[in-house]
Design an enzyme around this catalytic site. Sequence first.
Site, mmCIF file in Angstrom:
data_model
loop_
_atom_site.group_PDB
_atom_site.id
_atom_site.type_symbol
_atom_site.label_atom_id
_atom_site.label_comp_id
_atom_site.label_asym_id
_atom_site.label_seq_id
_atom_site.Cartn_x
_atom_site.Cartn_y
_atom_site.Cartn_z
ATOM 1 C CG HIS A 15 -1.747 1.184 1.428
ATOM 2 N ND1 HIS A 15 -3.121 1.175 1.295
ATOM 3 C CD2 HIS A 15 -1.433 2.469 1.770
ATOM 4 C CE1 HIS A 15 -3.599 2.374 1.537
ATOM 5 N NE2 HIS A 15 -2.598 3.179 1.839
ATOM 6 C CD GLU A 16 1.766 3.489 3.697
ATOM 7 O OE1 GLU A 16 2.104 4.604 3.257
ATOM 8 O OE2 GLU A 16 0.655 3.285 4.231
ATOM 9 C CG HIS A 33 0.738 6.233 -0.769
ATOM 10 N ND1 HIS A 33 -0.352 6.797 -1.398
ATOM 11 C CD2 HIS A 33 0.247 5.628 0.348
ATOM 12 C CE1 HIS A 33 -1.448 6.555 -0.702
ATOM 13 N NE2 HIS A 33 -1.108 5.843 0.366
ATOM 14 C CG ASP A 44 -4.182 7.028 1.666
ATOM 15 O OD1 ASP A 44 -3.316 7.865 1.975
ATOM 16 O OD2 ASP A 44 -3.967 5.802 1.647
#
Length: 317
Positions: free
Chosen positions: A71-72, A75, A166
Amino acid sequence: MTGETRRPGPAGAFRIGRVLGAGIFVRPGLVVMGAALVLLLGPRFERSGTDDPYLVAFALIVALYVSVLLHEIAHVVVARSYGMDVASVTLHLLGGETLIEGESRSARQELLTAGSGPLASLLVGLAALGVAGAAGDGTASTVWWSIGWVNVIVAGFNLLPGLPLDGGRVLRAIIWAVTGRELTGIRVAAWIGRVAAVAATVFGAVRAAAGGAAGYLDLAVAGLVSVFLWQGASQALRVADRAGRIESLVASRLAVDVDDRDTSDLPRLPSDLGGVALLRAITRVPADTYLLVDPDGHDVGLLRRDDLSDAYREGSP
Protein backbone atom coordinates in the site's frame (compact mmCIF):
# COMPACT_ATOMS: atom_id res chain seq x y z
CA MET A 1 33.54 5.76 -2.52
CA THR A 2 30.22 7.27 -3.52
CA GLY A 3 26.74 6.35 -2.45
CA GLU A 4 23.35 7.67 -1.51
CA THR A 5 23.24 9.40 1.87
CA ARG A 6 21.00 7.64 4.33
CA ARG A 7 18.71 10.08 6.08
CA PRO A 8 17.73 9.38 9.67
CA GLY A 9 14.32 7.79 10.12
CA PRO A 10 11.54 8.50 12.59
CA ALA A 11 12.56 8.49 16.24
CA GLY A 12 12.18 5.10 17.87
CA ALA A 13 11.86 3.18 14.59
CA PHE A 14 14.38 0.77 13.08
CA ARG A 15 15.31 0.36 9.43
CA ILE A 16 14.58 -2.89 7.60
CA GLY A 17 15.45 -1.87 4.03
CA ARG A 18 14.93 0.61 1.21
CA VAL A 19 12.63 0.94 -1.77
CA LEU A 20 13.07 3.43 -4.62
CA GLY A 21 15.50 5.42 -2.47
CA ALA A 22 13.17 5.65 0.55
CA GLY A 23 14.11 3.99 3.83
CA ILE A 24 11.67 1.41 5.19
CA PHE A 25 11.24 1.67 8.97
CA VAL A 26 9.27 -0.33 11.54
CA ARG A 27 8.10 0.92 14.91
CA PRO A 28 8.44 -1.53 17.83
CA GLY A 29 4.69 -1.37 18.46
CA LEU A 30 4.11 -3.17 15.17
CA VAL A 31 6.26 -6.10 16.31
CA VAL A 32 4.44 -6.26 19.65
CA MET A 33 1.07 -6.16 17.88
CA GLY A 34 2.20 -8.88 15.47
CA ALA A 35 3.23 -11.17 18.33
CA ALA A 36 -0.08 -10.55 20.11
CA LEU A 37 -2.05 -11.36 16.96
CA VAL A 38 -0.12 -14.61 16.46
CA LEU A 39 -0.98 -15.64 20.04
CA LEU A 40 -4.64 -14.76 19.48
CA LEU A 41 -4.96 -16.46 16.10
CA GLY A 42 -2.91 -19.57 16.86
CA PRO A 43 -5.57 -21.28 19.03
CA ARG A 44 -8.21 -20.65 16.34
CA PHE A 45 -6.15 -22.48 13.73
CA GLU A 46 -5.41 -25.19 16.31
CA ARG A 47 -9.14 -25.80 16.89
CA SER A 48 -9.62 -26.15 13.15
CA GLY A 49 -7.17 -29.05 13.12
CA THR A 50 -4.38 -27.16 11.33
CA ASP A 51 -0.85 -28.54 11.61
CA ASP A 52 1.58 -25.98 13.11
CA PRO A 53 -1.22 -23.47 13.89
CA TYR A 54 1.11 -20.79 15.26
CA LEU A 55 3.31 -21.03 12.18
CA VAL A 56 0.22 -20.50 10.02
CA ALA A 57 -0.80 -17.53 12.20
CA PHE A 58 2.70 -16.08 11.87
CA ALA A 59 2.59 -16.48 8.07
CA LEU A 60 -0.79 -14.71 7.98
CA ILE A 61 0.44 -11.73 10.00
CA VAL A 62 3.60 -11.40 7.89
CA ALA A 63 1.46 -11.50 4.73
CA LEU A 64 -0.80 -8.77 6.11
CA TYR A 65 2.18 -6.57 6.97
CA VAL A 66 3.55 -7.11 3.47
CA SER A 67 0.17 -5.95 2.17
CA VAL A 68 0.47 -2.76 4.20
CA LEU A 69 3.95 -2.22 2.78
CA LEU A 70 2.62 -2.66 -0.77
CA HIS A 71 0.00 0.00 0.00
CA GLU A 72 2.74 2.45 1.01
CA ILE A 73 5.01 1.50 -1.91
CA ALA A 74 2.18 2.47 -4.26
CA HIS A 75 2.30 5.97 -2.75
CA VAL A 76 6.08 6.01 -3.22
CA VAL A 77 5.89 4.98 -6.89
CA VAL A 78 3.35 7.65 -7.83
CA ALA A 79 5.06 10.38 -5.80
CA ARG A 80 8.43 9.59 -7.36
CA SER A 81 6.87 9.61 -10.84
CA TYR A 82 6.00 13.27 -10.19
CA GLY A 83 9.57 14.02 -9.12
CA MET A 84 8.71 14.32 -5.42
CA ASP A 85 11.23 13.28 -2.78
CA VAL A 86 10.08 10.43 -0.54
CA ALA A 87 12.02 10.46 2.71
CA SER A 88 10.75 7.27 4.33
CA VAL A 89 8.05 4.66 4.74
CA THR A 90 7.20 3.74 8.33
CA LEU A 91 5.10 0.75 9.38
CA HIS A 92 3.40 1.29 12.73
CA LEU A 93 0.64 0.01 14.96
CA LEU A 94 -2.22 1.31 12.80
CA GLY A 95 -0.73 0.64 9.36
CA GLY A 96 1.85 2.69 7.53
CA GLU A 97 2.93 6.22 6.71
CA THR A 98 4.81 7.51 3.67
CA LEU A 99 6.71 10.73 4.35
CA ILE A 100 6.68 12.78 1.13
CA GLU A 101 8.75 15.95 1.29
CA GLY A 102 7.04 18.90 -0.37
CA GLU A 103 3.46 19.49 -1.42
CA SER A 104 1.58 18.34 -4.51
CA ARG A 105 1.77 20.88 -7.32
CA SER A 106 -1.72 20.20 -8.64
CA ALA A 107 -5.03 18.65 -7.63
CA ARG A 108 -4.48 15.83 -10.12
CA GLN A 109 -1.10 14.98 -8.59
CA GLU A 110 -2.60 14.96 -5.09
CA LEU A 111 -5.52 12.80 -6.23
CA LEU A 112 -3.36 10.16 -7.92
CA THR A 113 -0.73 10.06 -5.17
CA ALA A 114 -3.36 9.68 -2.43
CA GLY A 115 -5.56 7.23 -4.30
CA SER A 116 -2.74 4.87 -5.29
CA GLY A 117 -2.47 3.31 -1.82
CA PRO A 118 -6.13 2.28 -1.39
CA LEU A 119 -6.18 1.09 -5.01
CA ALA A 120 -3.17 -1.14 -4.32
CA SER A 121 -4.84 -2.56 -1.19
CA LEU A 122 -8.04 -3.24 -3.14
CA LEU A 123 -6.17 -5.04 -5.92
CA VAL A 124 -4.20 -7.14 -3.41
CA GLY A 125 -7.43 -7.97 -1.60
CA LEU A 126 -9.29 -9.01 -4.74
CA ALA A 127 -6.32 -11.10 -5.90
CA ALA A 128 -6.12 -12.86 -2.51
CA LEU A 129 -9.86 -13.59 -2.55
CA GLY A 130 -9.46 -15.05 -6.02
CA VAL A 131 -6.69 -17.33 -4.79
CA ALA A 132 -8.82 -18.32 -1.77
CA GLY A 133 -11.67 -19.32 -4.07
CA ALA A 134 -9.36 -21.44 -6.21
CA ALA A 135 -7.76 -23.10 -3.16
CA GLY A 136 -11.00 -24.72 -2.06
CA ASP A 137 -11.40 -25.69 1.59
CA GLY A 138 -8.58 -25.92 4.11
CA THR A 139 -6.02 -23.79 5.86
CA ALA A 140 -4.59 -22.21 2.72
CA SER A 141 -8.03 -20.99 1.69
CA THR A 142 -8.65 -19.54 5.17
CA VAL A 143 -5.36 -17.66 5.14
CA TRP A 144 -5.89 -16.23 1.66
CA TRP A 145 -9.48 -15.34 2.52
CA SER A 146 -8.29 -13.44 5.61
CA ILE A 147 -5.62 -11.57 3.64
CA GLY A 148 -8.17 -10.68 0.98
CA TRP A 149 -10.84 -9.28 3.25
CA VAL A 150 -8.40 -7.41 5.49
CA ASN A 151 -7.01 -5.63 2.41
CA VAL A 152 -10.49 -4.79 1.14
CA ILE A 153 -11.39 -3.38 4.57
CA VAL A 154 -8.13 -1.41 4.71
CA ALA A 155 -8.88 0.06 1.27
CA GLY A 156 -12.39 1.04 2.37
CA PHE A 157 -11.25 2.53 5.68
CA ASN A 158 -8.49 4.54 4.01
CA LEU A 159 -10.99 6.00 1.54
CA LEU A 160 -13.07 7.60 4.32
CA PRO A 161 -13.07 11.31 3.34
CA GLY A 162 -11.22 12.70 6.34
CA LEU A 163 -7.59 13.65 6.95
CA PRO A 164 -5.12 12.15 7.67
CA LEU A 165 -6.56 9.20 5.74
CA ASP A 166 -5.94 8.83 2.01
CA GLY A 167 -9.62 9.49 1.40
CA GLY A 168 -9.18 12.87 3.08
CA ARG A 169 -6.41 13.70 0.63
CA VAL A 170 -8.65 12.56 -2.24
CA LEU A 171 -11.42 14.87 -0.98
CA ARG A 172 -8.89 17.68 -0.60
CA ALA A 173 -7.84 17.17 -4.24
CA ILE A 174 -11.45 17.16 -5.49
CA ILE A 175 -12.32 20.38 -3.62
CA TRP A 176 -9.06 21.92 -4.84
CA ALA A 177 -9.91 21.04 -8.45
CA VAL A 178 -13.49 22.34 -8.19
CA THR A 179 -12.86 25.56 -6.23
CA GLY A 180 -9.23 26.30 -7.05
CA ARG A 181 -8.65 26.64 -3.30
CA GLU A 182 -6.33 23.99 -1.88
CA LEU A 183 -6.62 25.29 1.68
CA THR A 184 -10.41 24.95 1.58
CA GLY A 185 -9.99 21.29 0.70
CA ILE A 186 -7.55 20.76 3.57
CA ARG A 187 -9.83 22.42 6.12
CA VAL A 188 -12.96 20.53 5.05
CA ALA A 189 -11.17 17.15 4.99
CA ALA A 190 -9.50 17.85 8.35
CA TRP A 191 -12.78 18.66 10.09
CA ILE A 192 -14.32 15.48 8.65
CA GLY A 193 -11.32 13.66 10.10
CA ARG A 194 -12.09 15.10 13.53
CA VAL A 195 -15.73 14.03 13.22
CA ALA A 196 -14.55 10.52 12.28
CA ALA A 197 -12.32 10.49 15.39
CA VAL A 198 -15.29 11.29 17.62
CA ALA A 199 -17.43 8.69 15.82
CA ALA A 200 -14.76 6.04 16.41
CA THR A 201 -14.74 6.86 20.13
CA VAL A 202 -18.53 6.59 20.33
CA PHE A 203 -18.45 3.27 18.47
CA GLY A 204 -15.86 1.87 20.88
CA ALA A 205 -17.87 3.04 23.89
CA VAL A 206 -21.04 1.40 22.57
CA ARG A 207 -19.19 -1.87 21.95
CA ALA A 208 -17.68 -1.79 25.44
CA ALA A 209 -21.11 -1.12 26.97
CA ALA A 210 -22.37 -4.27 25.28
CA GLY A 211 -20.03 -6.18 27.59
CA GLY A 212 -17.56 -8.96 27.08
CA ALA A 213 -13.84 -9.04 26.38
CA ALA A 214 -14.42 -8.42 22.68
CA GLY A 215 -16.20 -5.16 23.48
CA TYR A 216 -13.26 -3.85 25.49
CA LEU A 217 -10.87 -4.90 22.73
CA ASP A 218 -12.98 -2.91 20.28
CA LEU A 219 -12.83 0.06 22.66
CA ALA A 220 -9.03 -0.13 22.81
CA VAL A 221 -8.72 -0.30 19.01
CA ALA A 222 -11.27 2.49 18.57
CA GLY A 223 -9.32 4.61 21.04
CA LEU A 224 -6.09 4.17 19.08
CA VAL A 225 -7.87 5.00 15.82
CA SER A 226 -9.49 8.08 17.39
CA VAL A 227 -6.16 9.43 18.63
CA PHE A 228 -4.57 8.80 15.24
CA LEU A 229 -7.38 10.57 13.36
CA TRP A 230 -7.65 13.52 15.76
CA GLN A 231 -3.91 14.19 15.84
CA GLY A 232 -3.59 13.91 12.06
CA ALA A 233 -6.60 16.14 11.40
CA SER A 234 -5.38 18.72 13.92
CA GLN A 235 -1.94 18.79 12.31
CA ALA A 236 -3.57 19.35 8.91
CA LEU A 237 -5.54 22.30 10.32
CA ARG A 238 -2.35 23.82 11.76
CA VAL A 239 -0.63 23.45 8.37
CA ALA A 240 -3.62 25.06 6.64
CA ASP A 241 -3.56 27.94 9.14
CA ARG A 242 0.12 28.62 8.51
CA ALA A 243 -0.34 28.36 4.76
CA GLY A 244 -3.31 30.73 4.93
CA ARG A 245 -1.27 33.28 6.86
CA ILE A 246 1.50 33.09 4.28
CA GLU A 247 -0.95 33.30 1.38
CA SER A 248 -2.46 36.49 2.87
CA LEU A 249 0.87 38.33 2.72
CA VAL A 250 1.02 40.74 -0.23
CA ALA A 251 3.85 43.25 -0.42
CA SER A 252 1.78 46.13 -1.88
CA ARG A 253 -0.79 45.88 0.94
CA LEU A 254 1.95 46.28 3.54
CA ALA A 255 3.67 49.21 1.84
CA VAL A 256 4.30 52.46 3.71
CA ASP A 257 5.18 55.83 2.16
CA VAL A 258 8.74 56.43 1.07
CA ASP A 259 8.65 60.07 2.26
CA ASP A 260 12.03 61.78 1.90
CA ARG A 261 14.14 58.77 2.78
CA ASP A 262 17.20 57.93 0.68
CA THR A 263 16.33 54.59 -0.95
CA SER A 264 19.39 54.13 -3.09
CA ASP A 265 20.86 51.45 -0.80
CA LEU A 266 17.64 49.47 -0.25
CA PRO A 267 17.02 46.10 -1.91
CA ARG A 268 14.22 46.31 -4.48
CA LEU A 269 11.26 43.95 -4.67
CA PRO A 270 8.31 43.82 -7.10
CA SER A 271 5.26 45.30 -5.38
CA ASP A 272 3.01 42.47 -6.58
CA LEU A 273 4.97 39.76 -4.74
CA GLY A 274 2.99 37.74 -2.24
CA GLY A 275 2.81 34.49 -0.32
CA VAL A 276 5.66 32.02 -0.58
CA ALA A 277 7.32 34.00 -3.40
CA LEU A 278 7.55 37.05 -1.13
CA LEU A 279 9.10 35.06 1.73
CA ARG A 280 11.62 33.47 -0.61
CA ALA A 281 12.58 36.87 -1.98
CA ILE A 282 13.33 38.40 1.42
CA THR A 283 15.17 35.21 2.46
CA ARG A 284 17.49 35.55 -0.53
CA VAL A 285 18.24 39.21 0.28
CA PRO A 286 17.93 39.77 4.05
CA ALA A 287 17.25 43.37 5.08
CA ASP A 288 15.18 45.38 7.54
CA THR A 289 13.49 47.44 4.81
CA TYR A 290 12.84 46.95 1.09
CA LEU A 291 11.88 49.34 -1.69
CA LEU A 292 8.82 48.16 -3.60
CA VAL A 293 8.67 48.99 -7.28
CA ASP A 294 5.98 48.51 -9.94
CA PRO A 295 6.59 46.70 -13.27
CA ASP A 296 7.86 49.98 -14.78
CA GLY A 297 10.44 50.40 -12.02
CA HIS A 298 8.65 53.26 -10.25
CA ASP A 299 8.78 53.47 -6.46
CA VAL A 300 5.60 52.25 -4.78
CA GLY A 301 6.55 52.31 -1.10
CA LEU A 302 8.60 50.65 1.58
CA LEU A 303 8.16 47.19 3.02
CA ARG A 304 9.46 46.71 6.56
CA ARG A 305 10.35 43.20 7.72
CA ASP A 306 8.77 43.87 11.12
CA ASP A 307 5.46 44.78 9.45
CA LEU A 308 5.61 41.52 7.48
CA SER A 309 6.21 39.52 10.67
CA ASP A 310 3.33 41.28 12.44
CA ALA A 311 1.00 40.59 9.50
CA TYR A 312 1.88 36.90 9.59
CA ARG A 313 1.23 36.63 13.32
CA GLU A 314 -2.12 38.41 12.97
CA GLY A 315 -3.10 36.27 10.01
CA SER A 316 -3.99 39.13 7.70
CA PRO A 317 -2.22 42.19 6.27
